[in-house]
Enzyme design. Structure first.
Site, short mmCIF file in Angstrom:
data_model
loop_
_atom_site.label_atom_id
_atom_site.label_comp_id
_atom_site.label_asym_id
_atom_site.label_seq_id
_atom_site.Cartn_x
_atom_site.Cartn_y
_atom_site.Cartn_z
N GLY A 1 10.85 -2.80 5.68
CA GLY A 1 10.07 -4.05 5.67
C GLY A 1 9.64 -4.40 4.25
N HIS A 2 9.08 -3.41 3.54
CA HIS A 2 8.68 -3.65 2.15
C HIS A 2 9.91 -4.02 1.31
CE1 HIS A 2 5.49 -0.65 3.46
NE2 HIS A 2 4.76 -1.64 3.01
N LEU B 1 6.69 3.20 1.58
CA LEU B 1 7.59 2.05 1.71
C LEU B 1 8.68 2.27 2.75
CD1 LEU B 1 7.92 1.17 -2.08
CD2 LEU B 1 6.25 0.34 -0.41
N HIS B 2 8.96 1.21 3.49
CA HIS B 2 10.03 1.22 4.50
C HIS B 2 10.86 -0.06 4.30
CE1 HIS B 2 7.44 -1.66 6.50
NE2 HIS B 2 6.48 -0.76 6.60
N LYS C 1 5.45 -11.62 7.31
CA LYS C 1 4.91 -12.26 8.51
C LYS C 1 4.41 -11.23 9.51
CE LYS C 1 7.74 -16.43 8.46
NZ LYS C 1 8.62 -17.29 9.28
N SER D 1 4.00 1.24 8.21
CA SER D 1 3.67 2.58 7.70
C SER D 1 2.95 3.39 8.77
CB SER D 1 2.78 2.48 6.46
OG SER D 1 3.45 1.74 5.47
N ARG D 2 2.21 2.70 9.65
CA ARG D 2 1.44 3.42 10.68
C ARG D 2 2.33 3.92 11.82
NH1 ARG D 2 -2.88 -0.46 9.00
NH2 ARG D 2 -4.51 0.84 8.10
N MET E 1 0.84 -1.21 0.00
CA MET E 1 0.00 0.00 0.00
C MET E 1 0.87 1.26 0.00
SD MET E 1 -3.41 -0.92 2.11
CE MET E 1 -2.78 -0.64 3.75
N GLY E 2 2.16 1.09 -0.31
CA GLY E 2 3.03 2.26 -0.41
C GLY E 2 3.53 2.74 0.94
#
Ligand code: AMP
Length: 285
Positions: A32-33, A29-30, A145, A183-184, A26-27
């Site tokens: 993790g992505h 990006l960090h 995960k 992202s949150r 969902m964009g």
């Protein structure tokens, strides 16, 4: 990096290759992505990432409108990560004007945990991922995960609907201090981010306690529930609004029994209005 905006463009891009790896996001990006992208690149040269904030998986009062959208920065990161193509559909392109056909995962997988607090969420996720799978026709698809129940829903969907796709689960990427990247997290002040570390610390403490008890053959059926209750209360005392903190078996995510060896401890809790997820796996030998 090809930027693809229509379904036809994606199909034409896809048809050039025998194998394709897909990373839906969902964009915002960090790292993790980007670890999903790294895993995708290990299995295929042809990596397609999608960025789409899927309205169908957001409930009323959730953060669809305020969800962070940072396309320019995301594109730079993806270019640096060496992906082949980026798919940027709009809701109109994906859903058109007709009422969407909904993919409904079985209740056994979604009535509990995040599904309990977010009615319609996993239907929204399964529907958009099924559409992406039909559009991209990937050979491989990577899922984190971090969203453990989501990963299980997608794996079950692939099996039940006969998608010929290999799902690659990817380990949770954390900050140096241990916070699961999300992202949150951007909604949180520095202080709240620091406070949120208590979630991963709690999971780790529970994992160690279970491993220690198992070594001493002390685990009895009630002890998992006692441990859950004790640690939930502790988090609540520290100011967290705990949706769940629970020890499950890894496959069906049913409450862990003493005979289960492959466990996962999952937490969802609100910190300063922001709902955070984390989990940790453990295997009792
Ligand atoms: P999202 O953009 O939040 O929908 O996430 C897209 C994909 O990235 C999902 O498969 C997530 O599980 C995965 N993901 C998000 N955060 C992390 C993380 N910290 N570590 C690993 N994967 C993640």
């Amino acid at each position: 990096m090809k930027v693809l905006k229509s379904i036809e463009e994606v199909r034409r891009w896809r048809d050039q290759f025998q194998e394709v790896a897909f990373v839906p996001t969902m964009g915002n990006l960090h790292a993790g992505h980007l670890s999903l992208v790294r895993e995708a690149r290990k299995v295929s040269e042809n990596v397609l990432v999608s960025i789409f904030v899927n309205p169908l998986q957001f409930g009323e009062g959730e953060d669809l409108d305020s969800y962070p959208r940072t396309l320019e920065a995301d594109m730079e990161k993806l270019m640096a990560a060496g992906i082949s193509a980026l798919f940027l559909p709009t809701p109109e392109i994906l859903y058109g004007e007709d009422a969407p056909f909904i993919v409904a995962p079985p209740n056994s997988l979604i009535a509990d945990l995040c599904g309990k607090d977010r009615p319609g969420h996993f239907e929204g996720v399964a529907t958009v991922v099924a559409k992406f799978f039909n559009i991209v026709r990937p050979t491989y698809a990577c899922f984190g995960k971090k969203d453990y129940q989501q990963l299980r829903v997608i794996e079950a969907m692939v099996k039940a609907l006969n998608f010929d796709i290999t799902i690659i689960p990817v380990a949770i990427e954390r900050s140096e201090a241990g916070l699961a990247l999300s992202s949150r997290n951007g909604y949180l002040s520095k202080d709240s981010q620091h406070h949120a570390l208590r979630l991963s610390q709690t999971l780790l403490a529970m994992k160690e306690e279970i491993a220690r008890a198992a070594e001493n053959q002390e685990i009895i059926p009630t002890s998992y529930e006692e441990l859950e209750a004790k640690m939930t209360e502790q988090l609540q005392r520290e100011g967290f609004l705990v949706d769940y903190l629970t020890i499950r078996e890894q496959k069906q995510l049913k409450k862990a029994q003493v005979t289960d060896r492959h466990l996962v401890i999952l937490v969802a809790a609100k910190v300063a209005q922001t709902r955070l997820l984390d989990n940790i796996e453990l295997t009792i030998s």
